[in-house]
Design a protein around this motif. Sequence first.
Motif, PDB file in Angstrom:
ATOM      1  N   ALA A  58       0.712  -1.351  -0.073  1.00  0.00           N
ATOM      2  CA  ALA A  58       0.021   0.058  -0.073  1.00  0.00           C
ATOM      3  C   ALA A  58       0.844   1.338   0.078  1.00  0.00           C
ATOM      4  CB  ALA A  58      -0.722   0.125   1.243  1.00  0.00           C
ATOM      5  N   PRO A  59       0.312   2.382  -0.708  1.00  0.00           N
ATOM      6  CA  PRO A  59       1.184   3.582  -0.900  1.00  0.00           C
ATOM      7  C   PRO A  59       1.374   4.142   0.570  1.00  0.00           C
ATOM      8  CG  PRO A  59      -0.775   3.858  -1.937  1.00  0.00           C
ATOM      9  CD  PRO A  59      -0.748   2.521  -1.575  1.00  0.00           C
ATOM     10  N   ALA A  60       2.501   4.907   0.900  1.00  0.00           N
ATOM     11  CA  ALA A  60       2.769   5.604   1.986  1.00  0.00           C
ATOM     12  C   ALA A  60       2.002   6.993   1.997  1.00  0.00           C
ATOM     13  CB  ALA A  60       4.127   5.904   2.218  1.00  0.00           C
ATOM     14  N   LEU A  61       0.673   6.958   2.526  1.00  0.00           N
ATOM     15  CA  LEU A  61       0.042   8.290   2.587  1.00  0.00           C
ATOM     16  C   LEU A  61      -0.253   8.838   3.894  1.00  0.00           C
ATOM     17  CD1 LEU A  61      -2.739   7.055   0.294  1.00  0.00           C
ATOM     18  CD2 LEU A  61      -0.858   8.524  -0.320  1.00  0.00           C
ATOM     19  N   ASP A  62      -0.536  10.037   3.946  1.00  0.00           N
ATOM     20  CA  ASP A  62      -0.847  10.726   5.309  1.00  0.00           C
ATOM     21  C   ASP A  62      -1.737   9.962   6.219  1.00  0.00           C
ATOM     22  OD1 ASP A  62      -1.648  12.449   7.502  1.00  0.00           O
ATOM     23  OD2 ASP A  62      -1.500  14.145   6.401  1.00  0.00           O
ATOM     24  N   PRO A  63      -1.356   9.542   7.266  1.00  0.00           N
ATOM     25  CA  PRO A  63      -1.926   8.470   8.189  1.00  0.00           C
ATOM     26  C   PRO A  63      -3.188   9.118   8.815  1.00  0.00           C
ATOM     27  CG  PRO A  63      -0.159   9.148   9.475  1.00  0.00           C
ATOM     28  CD  PRO A  63       0.315   9.389   7.838  1.00  0.00           C
ATOM     29  N   LEU A  64      -3.062  10.275   8.973  1.00  0.00           N
ATOM     30  CA  LEU A  64      -4.481  11.015   9.418  1.00  0.00           C
ATOM     31  C   LEU A  64      -5.373  10.939   8.521  1.00  0.00           C
ATOM     32  CD1 LEU A  64      -2.790  13.948  11.463  1.00  0.00           C
ATOM     33  CD2 LEU A  64      -3.914  11.905  12.522  1.00  0.00           C
ATOM     34  N   LYS A  65      -5.148  11.227   7.280  1.00  0.00           N
ATOM     35  CA  LYS A  65      -6.253  11.238   6.280  1.00  0.00           C
ATOM     36  C   LYS A  65      -6.800  10.007   5.606  1.00  0.00           C
ATOM     37  CE  LYS A  65      -4.122  15.475   3.918  1.00  0.00           C
ATOM     38  NZ  LYS A  65      -3.493  15.899   2.751  1.00  0.00           N
ATOM     39  N   VAL A  66      -5.667   8.952   5.750  1.00  0.00           N
ATOM     40  CA  VAL A  66      -6.325   7.482   5.883  1.00  0.00           C
ATOM     41  C   VAL A  66      -7.116   7.012   6.906  1.00  0.00           C
ATOM     42  CG1 VAL A  66      -5.593   5.383   5.598  1.00  0.00           C
ATOM     43  CG2 VAL A  66      -4.181   6.776   4.499  1.00  0.00           C
ATOM     44  N   ALA A  67      -6.921   7.426   8.441  1.00  0.00           N
ATOM     45  CA  ALA A  67      -7.883   7.044   9.212  1.00  0.00           C
ATOM     46  C   ALA A  67      -9.073   7.763   9.085  1.00  0.00           C
ATOM     47  CB  ALA A  67      -7.080   7.359  10.535  1.00  0.00           C
ATOM     48  N   LEU A  68      -8.881   8.985   8.844  1.00  0.00           N
ATOM     49  CA  LEU A  68     -10.303   9.707   8.779  1.00  0.00           C
ATOM     50  C   LEU A  68     -10.930   9.167   7.399  1.00  0.00           C
ATOM     51  CD1 LEU A  68     -12.130  12.007   8.854  1.00  0.00           C
ATOM     52  CD2 LEU A  68     -10.723  13.464   7.794  1.00  0.00           C
ATOM     53  N   GLY A  69     -10.648   8.897   6.424  1.00  0.00           N
ATOM     54  CA  GLY A  69     -11.281   8.225   5.214  1.00  0.00           C
ATOM     55  C   GLY A  69     -11.723   6.924   5.723  1.00  0.00           C
ATOM     56  N   GLU A  70     -11.046   6.290   6.652  1.00  0.00           N
ATOM     57  CA  GLU A  70     -11.589   4.853   6.941  1.00  0.00           C
ATOM     58  C   GLU A  70     -12.754   5.036   7.980  1.00  0.00           C
ATOM     59  OE1 GLU A  70     -10.225   0.577   9.326  1.00  0.00           O
ATOM     60  OE2 GLU A  70      -8.905   2.504   9.256  1.00  0.00           O
ATOM     61  N   LYS A  71     -12.766   6.083   8.920  1.00  0.00           N
ATOM     62  CA  LYS A  71     -14.210   6.541   9.715  1.00  0.00           C
ATOM     63  C   LYS A  71     -15.088   6.913   8.655  1.00  0.00           C
ATOM     64  CE  LYS A  71     -14.942   8.655  13.798  1.00  0.00           C
ATOM     65  NZ  LYS A  71     -15.349   7.493  14.779  1.00  0.00           N
ATOM     66  N   LEU A  72     -15.152   7.565   7.894  1.00  0.00           N
ATOM     67  CA  LEU A  72     -16.026   7.947   6.973  1.00  0.00           C
ATOM     68  C   LEU A  72     -16.695   6.718   6.002  1.00  0.00           C
ATOM     69  CD1 LEU A  72     -14.522  11.365   5.362  1.00  0.00           C
ATOM     70  CD2 LEU A  72     -16.404  11.216   7.291  1.00  0.00           C
ATOM     71  N   PHE A  73     -15.870   5.887   5.525  1.00  0.00           N
ATOM     72  CA  PHE A  73     -16.156   4.686   4.788  1.00  0.00           C
ATOM     73  C   PHE A  73     -17.362   4.009   5.663  1.00  0.00           C
ATOM     74  CE2 PHE A  73     -15.716   0.650   3.095  1.00  0.00           C
ATOM     75  CZ  PHE A  73     -15.437   0.818   1.600  1.00  0.00           C
ATOM     76  N   SER A  74     -17.393   3.927   6.827  1.00  0.00           N
ATOM     77  CA  SER A  74     -18.280   3.218   7.440  1.00  0.00           C
ATOM     78  C   SER A  74     -19.545   4.375   8.364  1.00  0.00           C
ATOM     79  CB  SER A  74     -17.915   2.577   8.730  1.00  0.00           C
ATOM     80  OG  SER A  74     -17.082   3.204   9.408  1.00  0.00           O
ATOM     81  N   ASP A  75     -19.183   5.485   7.694  1.00  0.00           N
ATOM     82  CA  ASP A  75     -20.375   6.556   8.623  1.00  0.00           C
ATOM     83  C   ASP A  75     -21.501   6.562   7.776  1.00  0.00           C
ATOM     84  OD1 ASP A  75     -21.423   8.813   9.470  1.00  0.00           O
ATOM     85  OD2 ASP A  75     -19.352   9.608  10.062  1.00  0.00           O
ATOM     86  N   SER A  85     -23.734   3.364   4.380  1.00  0.00           N
ATOM     87  CA  SER A  85     -22.275   3.613   4.426  1.00  0.00           C
ATOM     88  C   SER A  85     -21.523   3.067   3.154  1.00  0.00           C
ATOM     89  CB  SER A  85     -21.909   3.462   5.583  1.00  0.00           C
ATOM     90  OG  SER A  85     -21.457   2.089   5.570  1.00  0.00           O
ATOM     91  N   CYS A  86     -20.427   3.426   2.947  1.00  0.00           N
ATOM     92  CA  CYS A  86     -19.767   2.672   1.995  1.00  0.00           C
ATOM     93  C   CYS A  86     -19.856   1.111   2.285  1.00  0.00           C
ATOM     94  CB  CYS A  86     -18.428   3.086   1.652  1.00  0.00           C
ATOM     95  SG  CYS A  86     -18.180   5.171   1.364  1.00  0.00           S
ATOM     96  N   GLN A  87     -19.550   0.908   3.551  1.00  0.00           N
ATOM     97  CA  GLN A  87     -19.485  -0.302   3.809  1.00  0.00           C
ATOM     98  C   GLN A  87     -20.580  -1.265   3.672  1.00  0.00           C
ATOM     99  OE1 GLN A  87     -16.511  -1.460   5.310  1.00  0.00           O
ATOM    100  NE2 GLN A  87     -17.170  -3.329   6.585  1.00  0.00           N
ATOM    101  N   TYR A  88     -21.600  -0.503   3.479  1.00  0.00           N
ATOM    102  CA  TYR A  88     -23.011  -1.293   3.113  1.00  0.00           C
ATOM    103  C   TYR A  88     -22.821  -2.289   2.001  1.00  0.00           C
ATOM    104  CZ  TYR A  88     -27.878  -2.164   2.464  1.00  0.00           C
ATOM    105  OH  TYR A  88     -29.152  -2.555   2.153  1.00  0.00           O
ATOM    106  N   CYS A  89     -22.082  -1.760   0.844  1.00  0.00           N
ATOM    107  CA  CYS A  89     -22.005  -2.647  -0.198  1.00  0.00           C
ATOM    108  C   CYS A  89     -20.690  -2.942  -0.292  1.00  0.00           C
ATOM    109  CB  CYS A  89     -22.591  -1.768  -1.685  1.00  0.00           C
ATOM    110  SG  CYS A  89     -24.192  -1.376  -1.462  1.00  0.00           S
ATOM    111  N   HIS A  90     -19.604  -2.610   0.359  1.00  0.00           N
ATOM    112  CA  HIS A  90     -18.240  -2.873   0.192  1.00  0.00           C
ATOM    113  C   HIS A  90     -17.470  -3.214   1.656  1.00  0.00           C
ATOM    114  CE1 HIS A  90     -18.589  -1.553  -3.934  1.00  0.00           C
ATOM    115  NE2 HIS A  90     -19.205  -0.731  -3.792  1.00  0.00           N
ATOM    116  N   ASP A  91     -17.820  -4.351   1.964  1.00  0.00           N
ATOM    117  CA  ASP A  91     -17.522  -4.825   3.141  1.00  0.00           C
ATOM    118  C   ASP A  91     -16.155  -5.236   3.362  1.00  0.00           C
ATOM    119  OD1 ASP A  91     -17.242  -5.694   5.888  1.00  0.00           O
ATOM    120  OD2 ASP A  91     -18.967  -7.378   5.471  1.00  0.00           O
ATOM    121  N   VAL A  92     -15.040  -4.501   3.782  1.00  0.00           N
ATOM    122  CA  VAL A  92     -13.710  -4.624   3.895  1.00  0.00           C
ATOM    123  C   VAL A  92     -13.333  -5.582   5.012  1.00  0.00           C
ATOM    124  CG1 VAL A  92     -13.047  -2.489   3.010  1.00  0.00           C
ATOM    125  CG2 VAL A  92     -13.194  -2.510   5.467  1.00  0.00           C
ATOM    126  N   SER A  93     -14.411  -5.951   5.770  1.00  0.00           N
ATOM    127  CA  SER A  93     -14.097  -6.899   6.761  1.00  0.00           C
ATOM    128  C   SER A  93     -13.940  -8.242   6.179  1.00  0.00           C
ATOM    129  CB  SER A  93     -14.992  -6.968   7.978  1.00  0.00           C
ATOM    130  OG  SER A  93     -15.994  -7.021   7.858  1.00  0.00           O
TER     131      SER A  93
END
Length: 327
Positions: A58-75, A85-93
């Motif tokens: 995985a690319p080295a990206l700003d960890p704060l932006k990635v963590a925020l994006g992950e939180k939004l993905f399931s919001d 949420s995005c997780q509704y159709c795209h369950d990354v678990s």
Amino acid sequence: MRPLIGFRGAGPGAGYRGGVIAICAVLLCCVEVTPAPSQSPPPVVMDRGEPITPIPSAPALDPLKVALGEKLFSDRRISHDNSHSCQYCHDVSTNGASQKPHDTGLDGAELALNSLTVFNSTLSFRFSWEGKFRTVEADINASLESPRIMASSAAEIAAKLDADLDMRGRFMAAYGRRPESDDVVDALASFQRTLLTPGGRFDRWLQGDDAALSPDELDGYRLFKSLGCSACHQGVNVGGNLYERHGIFHPLASPEPKILRVPSLRNVATTPPYFHDGSAPTLDDAVRKMAMAQLNATLTDQQAKALVAFLGSLTGTYRGAPVGGSP
């Protein structure tokens, strides 16, 4: 979102070559992919001269932006009515998609196409089954604004999040300002770019581990190449970099859309049901139907078994665990 034209998730138009192009055409539902600038360079590997290359880290990206994006993905607030949420159709678990032939929209009716997996999606040259979007940001915006999917907008979402002191603080930490529409999309895109699944057994074989694949899997890979599947399913994403027509010799799944972006076969063993309409319940069924529709060929049981075995070796890992819980 998934493969095999459909596999989740086709083709005289791209150069027919005597029909062999076919199983690739949808098999594994084929313009050359150019890695996005934000992607990590591919790892240095043993050169086996193969048409498939390993998944990079995985690319080295700003960890704060990635963590925020992950939180939004399931919001759920990213949908207009706060229900999806995005997780509704795209369950990354699990598999980065769902186990349904068709997910449902905000109105409760089924969506037209099977959901493609979000894993490794940023390695493809276009987004969506029809390849309508050139960037992950454009794809995200389209989903947010679609009346059937989120029926919202990045601006509406930013306003909702700005009323949440915790989320406001997260945006301040990541972007130096309160939530703005571009930052909502950028955070989601940053997270999605990290959803790569390296470390699969086939990638280990490509990198020189001769013991990584079983004899059946190696036989399946040889057949995958000799049938012509690798003409469309090649490169880092084993697909995802061409358009193709499905149903060359015989109908395959729903007739529309006629032209589809060939999906990646990465993690394909974890993403049933298959095809753009989700009509093939198993990988064995999908492989056999594609051979007939795209090659006018009937696979023997041994051929189907070998191909399925090879496809199983394309399952990678996410955060140290196999995608979908597969071995």
